[in-house]
Design a protein around this motif. Structure first.
Motif, PDB file in Angstrom:
ATOM      1  N   ILE A 108       0.807  -1.222   0.000  1.00 24.24           N
ATOM      2  CA  ILE A 108       0.000   0.000   0.000  1.00 24.24           C
ATOM      3  C   ILE A 108       0.845   1.278   0.000  1.00 24.24           C
ATOM      4  O   ILE A 108       0.355   2.333  -0.383  1.00 24.24           O
ATOM      5  N   LYS A 109       2.095   1.194   0.352  1.00 25.29           N
ATOM      6  CA  LYS A 109       2.946   2.393   0.356  1.00 25.29           C
ATOM      7  C   LYS A 109       3.258   2.883  -1.057  1.00 25.29           C
ATOM      8  O   LYS A 109       3.657   4.022  -1.249  1.00 25.29           O
ATOM      9  N   GLN A 150       1.207  -3.457   3.933  1.00 22.87           N
ATOM     10  CA  GLN A 150       2.528  -3.221   3.365  1.00 22.87           C
ATOM     11  C   GLN A 150       3.126  -4.513   2.817  1.00 22.87           C
ATOM     12  O   GLN A 150       4.103  -4.488   2.080  1.00 22.87           O
ATOM     13  N   LEU A 151       2.537  -5.633   3.182  1.00 24.98           N
ATOM     14  CA  LEU A 151       3.064  -6.933   2.779  1.00 24.98           C
ATOM     15  C   LEU A 151       2.941  -7.140   1.273  1.00 24.98           C
ATOM     16  O   LEU A 151       2.040  -6.609   0.632  1.00 24.98           O
ATOM     17  N   THR A 152       3.832  -7.960   0.734  1.00 25.44           N
ATOM     18  CA  THR A 152       3.749  -8.350  -0.667  1.00 25.44           C
ATOM     19  C   THR A 152       2.851  -9.585  -0.777  1.00 25.44           C
ATOM     20  O   THR A 152       2.542 -10.234   0.226  1.00 25.44           O
ATOM     21  N   ARG A 153       2.479  -9.937  -1.996  1.00 25.40           N
ATOM     22  CA  ARG A 153       1.677 -11.142  -2.235  1.00 25.40           C
ATOM     23  C   ARG A 153       2.385 -12.377  -1.658  1.00 25.40           C
ATOM     24  O   ARG A 153       1.767 -13.223  -1.019  1.00 25.40           O
ATOM     25  N   GLU A 154       3.695 -12.479  -1.867  1.00 25.79           N
ATOM     26  CA  GLU A 154       4.474 -13.629  -1.388  1.00 25.79           C
ATOM     27  C   GLU A 154       4.501 -13.680   0.135  1.00 25.79           C
ATOM     28  O   GLU A 154       4.384 -14.751   0.735  1.00 25.79           O
ATOM     29  N   GLU A 155       4.659 -12.535   0.783  1.00 28.76           N
ATOM     30  CA  GLU A 155       4.680 -12.500   2.245  1.00 28.76           C
ATOM     31  C   GLU A 155       3.330 -12.909   2.823  1.00 28.76           C
ATOM     32  O   GLU A 155       3.268 -13.629   3.826  1.00 28.76           O
ATOM     33  N   ILE A 156       2.257 -12.478   2.194  1.00 29.73           N
ATOM     34  CA  ILE A 156       0.918 -12.864   2.656  1.00 29.73           C
ATOM     35  C   ILE A 156       0.750 -14.373   2.528  1.00 29.73           C
ATOM     36  O   ILE A 156       0.303 -15.040   3.457  1.00 29.73           O
ATOM     37  N   LYS A 157       1.131 -14.920   1.377  1.00 35.03           N
ATOM     38  CA  LYS A 157       0.966 -16.356   1.123  1.00 35.03           C
ATOM     39  C   LYS A 157       1.782 -17.222   2.076  1.00 35.03           C
ATOM     40  O   LYS A 157       1.340 -18.295   2.463  1.00 35.03           O
TER      41      LYS A 157
END
Length: 143
Positions: A25-26, A121-128
């Motif tokens: 989101i940043k 702020q997380l990326t798609r990979e970090e969420i997964k």
């Protein structure tokens, strides 16, 4: 970036079973995307901060048919007990599409019928790959 037609389709199909996660989101383009989506919705309540799991439970209970936008504080990076409540409002069973229940110890459980937009702020990979977010990662549209 989505064009106006894509945004219109997204908003028209945005329902309880298609909650949105706006990742990274940043980034300016993600902020613009958030602004474009919320400008097309009528019943948004912007949440800047959630002070306790009980307050999160109450937020869902008191705004059961609204669109809640978690925008400033990154709710996905909160403790597991916040995530458990968030899952109840966010998730549904993949086979039956039955809504999960929002639960809080000592309080009555209920189904949340509103919509949710989470800014992180997380990326798609970090969420997964974050174990506590596996159901949110499964059920959310990651933009």
């Amino acid at each position: 970036m989505m064009n106006n037609i894509e945004l219109d389709i997204l908003v028209k199909t945005f329902d309880r079973l298609s909650s949105i996660i706006i990742k990274e989101i940043k980034k300016t383009e993600q902020q613009i995307l958030l602004n474009e989506i919320t400008a097309r919705l009528e019943d948004c309540i912007f949440i800047d901060e959630v002070q306790s799991p009980k307050k999160l439970y109450q937020l869902f209970l008191e705004n059961n048919s609204k669109t809640l936008v978690f925008q400033k504080e990154d709710i996905l990076q909160k403790r597991k007990n916040y995530i458990d409540i968030l899952e109840g409002a966010f998730c549904s069973s993949p086979d039956s599409c039955m809504l999960w229940q929002v639960n809080y110890k000592g309080e009555k459980s209920f189904k949340f019928h509103g919509r949710i937009i989470i800014c992180t702020q997380l990326t798609r990979e970090e969420i997964k790959k974050t174990d506590k977010l596996k159901y949110i990662a499964r059920d959310g549209m990651k933009l």
